[in-house]
Scaffold this active site. Structure first.
Site, short mmCIF file in Angstrom:
data_model
loop_
_atom_site.label_atom_id
_atom_site.label_comp_id
_atom_site.label_asym_id
_atom_site.label_seq_id
_atom_site.Cartn_x
_atom_site.Cartn_y
_atom_site.Cartn_z
N ARG A 53 0.56 -1.29 0.66
CA ARG A 53 -0.14 0.14 -0.34
C ARG A 53 1.10 1.20 -0.07
O ARG A 53 0.66 1.90 -0.83
CB ARG A 53 -1.09 0.41 1.07
CG ARG A 53 -2.33 -0.60 1.43
CD ARG A 53 -3.04 -1.16 2.61
NE ARG A 53 -1.72 -1.80 2.62
CZ ARG A 53 -1.82 -3.74 2.71
NH1 ARG A 53 -2.87 -3.83 1.69
NH2 ARG A 53 -0.82 -4.14 2.87
N THR A 54 1.62 1.07 0.72
CA THR A 54 2.50 2.51 1.18
C THR A 54 2.68 3.20 -0.58
O THR A 54 3.09 3.75 -0.85
CB THR A 54 3.18 2.57 1.98
OG1 THR A 54 3.43 2.34 2.96
CG2 THR A 54 4.45 3.76 2.49
N LYS A 82 26.11 -5.03 -2.59
CA LYS A 82 28.06 -4.40 -2.83
C LYS A 82 27.11 -4.10 -1.25
O LYS A 82 29.22 -3.71 -1.50
CB LYS A 82 27.80 -4.35 -4.08
CG LYS A 82 27.54 -4.04 -5.30
CD LYS A 82 27.77 -3.75 -6.68
CE LYS A 82 27.14 -4.31 -7.62
NZ LYS A 82 27.82 -2.85 -8.85
N ARG A 103 11.46 3.80 2.92
CA ARG A 103 11.20 2.37 4.43
C ARG A 103 12.67 2.39 4.15
O ARG A 103 12.97 1.44 3.44
CB ARG A 103 10.38 1.72 3.63
CG ARG A 103 10.21 0.77 4.44
CD ARG A 103 8.68 -0.13 4.05
NE ARG A 103 7.18 0.51 4.53
CZ ARG A 103 6.46 0.11 5.01
NH1 ARG A 103 5.71 -0.95 4.35
NH2 ARG A 103 5.51 0.87 5.06
N HIS A 131 5.57 5.72 11.31
CA HIS A 131 5.09 6.03 10.02
C HIS A 131 4.05 7.29 9.78
O HIS A 131 2.69 6.93 9.92
CB HIS A 131 4.43 4.06 10.49
CG HIS A 131 3.79 3.76 9.22
ND1 HIS A 131 4.62 5.17 7.81
CD2 HIS A 131 3.72 2.71 7.98
CE1 HIS A 131 3.63 4.15 6.24
NE2 HIS A 131 3.02 2.94 7.31
C1 NCD Z 1 2.55 -0.78 8.10
C2 NCD Z 1 3.35 -1.32 7.90
O1 NCD Z 1 4.63 -0.77 7.42
O2 NCD Z 1 4.09 -0.29 9.09
N1 NCD Z 1 1.57 -1.30 7.01
C3 NCD Z 1 1.46 -0.14 6.04
O3 NCD Z 1 2.40 0.60 5.92
N2 NCD Z 1 0.07 0.38 5.85
C4 NCD Z 1 1.66 -1.96 9.30
C5 NCD Z 1 2.38 -3.08 9.26
O4 NCD Z 1 2.79 -3.90 8.18
O5 NCD Z 1 2.05 -4.29 10.00
#
Ligand code: NCD
Length: 304
Positions: A53-54, A82, A103, A131
């Site tokens: 999703r993100t 590397k 991320r 987040h």
């Molecule tokens: C979450 C995350 O990556 O922190 N997912 C997201 O970004 N919607 C929650 C999760 O991974 O459980």
């Protein structure tokens, strides 16, 4: 230059401003209107950890606003294998793009990246840290579904220790004057610094082990996945996995207006029967990532 690293970077007024802009973006997010607000701009999405999703909602947001996207999802095909450092990767990628979405499995990685980036950095999750863009879409969902952002009773259920979404969201909800109940199994409680913050704001509600204890007074049931990948010991994971499950029976004991949210992916925390119930808002929540990230991208890239 505006980075988005922690929810502490935003005042409540700034958050409301992002949500208002996001509301204006909804028709564009749905593809019913078009925009070239970010035409000629490039967004780099560098994801060192899995994401569906993100990453895809950031990319959709950028493309819907007329911009382009570069990046990677997983490090297998990059110079990271590397031995390239995060510092070097960030320095270089920031030369290719107008903003960087990062991320990373390490807490503090996004903050570190700001030291090496010549363009805004957006934290798309730093280990068990924060987040913040998820928090903004969660708040957008809450405002859309309940009509308000304050005076609500929110029960956070599940892995509050490693779940980064609840760390940022609890802080933001406290700033707006909501009460937060914390429901976690032993060993997965909310970190002390978040709990202390809630306490200092006078916003800490009930701390308990079972959602049954808080369901009758809950406006929002915010469920989370047990973060398997962050457990040093899988035996520990097995001990708590499957401990909580939101089902129609639990919901029948809550207010009729209660809504269920989840950042997704879910594993077993929500029974599929709940998906068709009016309380289920997690798929709307996932969609809301697009207009909210459009609002954020337009703010940090100055495509006013
Ligand atoms: C979450 C995350 O990556 O922190 N997912 C997201 O970004 N919607 C929650 C999760 O991974 O459980």
């Amino acid at each position: 230059m505006r980075h988005v690293i922690s929810v502490h970077d935003f005042s409540t007024a700034e958050i409301v401003d992002v949500l208002d802009r996001a509301e204006d973006m909804v028709p564009i997010a749905r593809g019913e209107a078009s925009s070239d607000l970010l035409k000629g701009k490039i967004l780099a999405c560098i994801f060192f950890e899995p994401s569906t999703r993100t990453r895809l909602s950031f990319e959709t947001a950028m493309i819907r606003l007329g911009g382009g996207v570069i990046g990677f999802a997983g490090t297998e095909a990059t110079s990271v294998v590397k031995g390239e450092t995060l510092a070097d990767t960030t320095r270089m990628v920031s030369g290719y793009a107008d903003a960087v979405v990062l991320r990373h499995p390490r807490e503090g990685a996004a903050k570190l990246a700001t030291e090496f980036s010549s363009v805004p950095v957006l934290n798309a999750g730093d280990g068990a840290g924060q987040h913040p863009t998820q928090t903004l879409l969660d708040l957008f969902t809450i405002r859309t579904e309940t009509g308000r952002l304050e005076g609500l009773n929110i029960s956070m259920v599940g892995d509050l220790r490693y779940g980064r979404t609840v760390h940022s969201l609890a802080i933001a909800l406290a700033k707006f004057g909501n009460t937060i109940n914390l429901v976690a199994p032993e060993g997965l409680e909310m970190p002390g610094e978040v709990t202390s913050y809630l306490k200092s704001m006078g916003r800490l509600g009930t701390i308990c082990r079972s959602p049954e204890d808080v369901i009758s007074s809950t406006d929002i049931l915010y469920t989370t996945r047990i973060q398997k990948e962050r457990f040093p010991d899988l035996v520990e994971y097995e001990r708590v996995a499957g401990m909580y499950r939101v089902d129609p029976d639990l919901l029948s004991r809550g207010p009729q207006s209660l809504i269920v949210m989840h950042p997704l992916p879910r594993v077993n925390e929500i029974a599929p029967e709940v998906d068709v119930m009016p309380q289920a808002k997690y798929f709307e929540q996932a969609f809301n990532g697009v207009p909210v990230r459009m609002a954020l991208l337009s703010m940090v890239m100055g495509g006013e």
